[in-house]
Write a protein that holds these residues in place. Sequence first.
Motif, mmCIF file in Angstrom:
data_model
loop_
_atom_site.group_PDB
_atom_site.id
_atom_site.type_symbol
_atom_site.label_atom_id
_atom_site.label_comp_id
_atom_site.label_asym_id
_atom_site.label_seq_id
_atom_site.Cartn_x
_atom_site.Cartn_y
_atom_site.Cartn_z
ATOM 1 N N GLU A 27 -1.962 13.574 -13.090
ATOM 2 C CA GLU A 27 -3.152 14.387 -12.842
ATOM 3 C C GLU A 27 -4.379 13.601 -12.392
ATOM 4 O OE1 GLU A 27 -3.778 17.213 -16.001
ATOM 5 O OE2 GLU A 27 -2.108 18.421 -15.275
ATOM 6 N N ARG A 28 -4.241 12.307 -12.127
ATOM 7 C CA ARG A 28 -5.358 11.560 -11.553
ATOM 8 C C ARG A 28 -5.456 11.883 -10.071
ATOM 9 N NH1 ARG A 28 -5.469 5.353 -13.194
ATOM 10 N NH2 ARG A 28 -7.481 5.531 -12.130
ATOM 11 N N THR A 29 -6.652 11.821 -9.537
ATOM 12 C CA THR A 29 -6.846 12.050 -8.110
ATOM 13 C C THR A 29 -7.351 10.774 -7.452
ATOM 14 O OG1 THR A 29 -9.091 12.873 -8.435
ATOM 15 C CG2 THR A 29 -7.316 14.511 -8.373
ATOM 16 N N GLY A 30 -7.030 10.645 -6.188
ATOM 17 C CA GLY A 30 -7.452 9.479 -5.436
ATOM 18 C C GLY A 30 -7.335 9.746 -3.953
ATOM 19 N N LYS A 31 -7.481 8.688 -3.164
ATOM 20 C CA LYS A 31 -7.446 8.811 -1.716
ATOM 21 C C LYS A 31 -6.396 7.857 -1.155
ATOM 22 C CE LYS A 31 -11.210 9.509 0.603
ATOM 23 N NZ LYS A 31 -12.510 9.353 1.294
ATOM 24 N N VAL A 32 -5.592 8.372 -0.225
ATOM 25 C CA VAL A 32 -4.601 7.540 0.453
ATOM 26 C C VAL A 32 -5.348 6.563 1.363
ATOM 27 C CG1 VAL A 32 -2.671 7.515 2.082
ATOM 28 C CG2 VAL A 32 -2.854 9.364 0.397
ATOM 29 N N TYR A 33 -5.105 5.261 1.171
ATOM 30 C CA TYR A 33 -5.774 4.271 2.026
ATOM 31 C C TYR A 33 -4.797 3.519 2.923
ATOM 32 C CZ TYR A 33 -4.465 0.555 -1.268
ATOM 33 O OH TYR A 33 -3.762 -0.315 -2.075
ATOM 34 N N GLU A 34 -3.491 3.697 2.696
ATOM 35 C CA GLU A 34 -2.489 3.039 3.540
ATOM 36 C C GLU A 34 -1.177 3.781 3.386
ATOM 37 O OE1 GLU A 34 -0.937 -1.502 4.337
ATOM 38 O OE2 GLU A 34 -1.413 -0.948 2.290
ATOM 39 N N VAL A 35 -0.426 3.857 4.484
ATOM 40 C CA VAL A 35 0.920 4.431 4.461
ATOM 41 C C VAL A 35 1.870 3.342 4.945
ATOM 42 C CG1 VAL A 35 2.447 6.237 5.306
ATOM 43 C CG2 VAL A 35 0.022 6.743 4.928
ATOM 44 N N ILE A 36 2.825 2.982 4.099
ATOM 45 C CA ILE A 36 3.773 1.910 4.405
ATOM 46 C C ILE A 36 5.134 2.544 4.691
ATOM 47 C CG2 ILE A 36 4.917 -0.151 3.513
ATOM 48 C CD1 ILE A 36 2.436 -0.354 1.565
ATOM 49 N N GLU A 37 5.733 2.168 5.789
ATOM 50 C CA GLU A 37 7.049 2.690 6.144
ATOM 51 C C GLU A 37 8.112 1.681 5.733
ATOM 52 O OE1 GLU A 37 9.201 4.807 9.957
ATOM 53 O OE2 GLU A 37 7.111 4.165 10.091
ATOM 54 N N ASP A 38 9.178 2.183 5.094
ATOM 55 C CA ASP A 38 10.293 1.322 4.710
ATOM 56 C C ASP A 38 11.608 2.041 4.971
ATOM 57 O OD1 ASP A 38 10.627 3.113 2.564
ATOM 58 O OD2 ASP A 38 9.791 1.758 1.079
ATOM 59 N N ASP A 39 12.709 1.489 4.494
ATOM 60 C CA ASP A 39 14.016 2.090 4.768
ATOM 61 C C ASP A 39 14.593 2.845 3.576
ATOM 62 O OD1 ASP A 39 14.601 -0.063 3.167
ATOM 63 O OD2 ASP A 39 16.069 -0.944 4.514
ATOM 64 N N ALA A 40 13.775 3.235 2.612
ATOM 65 C CA ALA A 40 14.277 3.952 1.439
ATOM 66 C C ALA A 40 14.930 5.275 1.828
ATOM 67 C CB ALA A 40 13.156 4.191 0.431
ATOM 68 N N GLY A 41 14.449 5.903 2.881
ATOM 69 C CA GLY A 41 15.032 7.173 3.320
ATOM 70 C C GLY A 41 16.480 7.037 3.742
ATOM 71 N N GLU A 42 16.850 5.890 4.265
ATOM 72 C CA GLU A 42 18.244 5.665 4.635
ATOM 73 C C GLU A 42 19.132 5.641 3.393
ATOM 74 O OE1 GLU A 42 18.730 2.256 7.183
ATOM 75 O OE2 GLU A 42 16.945 2.804 8.331
ATOM 76 N N ALA A 43 18.619 5.077 2.317
ATOM 77 C CA ALA A 43 19.400 4.997 1.076
ATOM 78 C C ALA A 43 19.521 6.350 0.388
ATOM 79 C CB ALA A 43 18.763 3.983 0.129
ATOM 80 N N THR A 44 18.459 7.168 0.478
ATOM 81 C CA THR A 44 18.473 8.458 -0.230
ATOM 82 C C THR A 44 18.952 9.607 0.631
ATOM 83 O OG1 THR A 44 16.193 9.036 0.362
ATOM 84 C CG2 THR A 44 16.512 7.732 -1.661
#
Length: 76
Positions: A27-44
Amino acid sequence: MKRFEVGDRVRIDIPDTDDPDFDRYHERTGKVYEVIEDDAGEATGDERDSYLFSVEFENGDSDHFRWRDLRPAPEK
């Protein structure tokens, strides 16, 4: 397919109370400051898992989250 972009306000939503990050982030709120792309989607098999969102909180703390732990933050 990214659900959030840099600059988006988000709320952390960790429904599992046994998750070690529940007490620290749920329930904490914040702001996205970076989006990192990786290969986790290939595994899942879910391309949404290929993005790690760096979120900074108002007190200056920050951490990384996958899409399933983030929701749009309510308007102030």
